[in-house]
Write an enzyme that holds these catalytic residues in place. Structure first.
Site, PDB file in Angstrom:
ATOM      1  CB  SER A 139      -0.811   0.102   1.357  1.00 29.87           C
ATOM      2  OG  SER A 139      -1.476   1.356   1.530  1.00 29.87           O
ATOM      3  CE1 TYR A 152      -5.014  -1.912   4.540  1.00 30.49           C
ATOM      4  CE2 TYR A 152      -3.593   0.077   4.316  1.00 30.49           C
ATOM      5  CZ  TYR A 152      -4.446  -1.004   3.634  1.00 30.49           C
ATOM      6  OH  TYR A 152      -4.345  -1.022   2.237  1.00 30.49           O
TER       7      TYR A 152
END
Ligand code: NDP
Length: 249
Positions: A139, A152
């Site tokens: 990401s 995350y």
């Protein structure tokens, strides 16, 4: 373009029933691979598998038993396993002090531990056939921080290092392990974020040189490249697919 040809290859895409995973699954199938769409939602998986002429297998990536069953069922139905895309992922958006430990583990287990576990389970099949490709999904949070995304970002930073370590270990077995770092892509995941985080939509547009959000279709090409012979000398990399988001000063 024989080196991009995936005919005869078998791929598992976790979370391949929607979003970025389905974008990758479509690319792999178009290049000739038999794709196993592995998700929790059986209806979504069946529809995706039907569309791309693949197989649907139900899995909860947080469960080792479920991942074991996924790999063995794939080999039973399709005869082999050449390509693993560890794509399933979730986010829980809060300030760091607000998470319960259970929420932290939920994100880490789904996004990172599952990829470790599934790669371990895929390894013997790949070693047996003398080649393999593992594609992990990071990401922008593999590179940057953000206040609302601590577990995350931890998982997505970790998956880059995990890919590098596995790449070093398994290069001798002709197994390449690479990571794709999506920018901001229009999927169910980010539809939630856009609702929760005021101004996010506009900030992403302003910062992305390409001037748009990404689409799952933007991931077909990179999936085919990283799954094919064309990338045999590429391992341990983390490739942003982000419309330039990560290079904008
Ligand atoms: P989606 O929410 O559209 O897809 C997530 C997928 O993960 C779903 O197919 C879901 O399947 C699956 N999944 C989640 N938990 C589990 C589980 N426990 N077991 C099995 N499958 C599970 O999101 P995206 O397509 O956006 O996300 C895909 C990946 O891309 C994630 O790793 C995400 O972190 C990453 N990413 C996304 C970005 C974006 O902007 N969209 C940016 C950067 C990274 P089911 O519905 O069946 O549960």
């Amino acid at each position: 373009m024989k080196s991009f040809d995936l005919n005869g290859k078998v791929a598992i895409v976790t979370g391949g029933n929607g979003g970025i995973g389905l974008g990758m699954a479509r690319g792999l199938a178009a290049a000739g691979a038999k794709v196993v769409v592995a998700g929790r939602n059986a209806q979504k998986s069946a529809a995706a598998a039907k569309e791309i002429g693949g197989e649907a297998i139900e899995v909860d990536v947080k469960s080792e038993a479920s991942l074991k069953a996924l790999v063995s069922e794939t080999v039973k139905r399709c005869g082999r396993l050449d390509i693993l895309v560890n794509n399933a992922g979730i986010n829980i958006r809060k300030q760091p002090q607000e998470y319960s430990l259970a929420e932290y583990h939920e994100v880490m287990n789904t996004n990172l531990t599952s990829a470790f576990n599934c790669s371990q389970l895929a390894y013997p099949e790949m070693k047996k056939s003398g080649a393999g490709k593992i594609i992990n999904i990071g990401s922008m949070m593999s590179i940057f921080g953000a206040s609302f995304t601590t577990p995350y970002a931890t998982s997505k930073g970790g998956i880059v290092q995990m890919s590098r370590a596995m790449a070093c270990a398994w290069a001798k077995d002709n197994i390449q392990v690479n990571c794709v770092l999506p920018g901001w892509i229009d999927t169910d995941l980010t539809r939630g974020a856009r609702k929760d985080v005021a101004g996010l939509h506009e900030r992403v547009l302003a910062r992305t040189p390409a001037g748009r959000w990404g689409d799952p279709a933007d991931f077909a090409g990179i999936a085919v490249f990283l799954a094919s012979q064309a990338s045999d000398f590429l391992t341990g990399t983390a490739i942003p697919v982000d419309g330039g988001y990560s290079v904008q000063g």
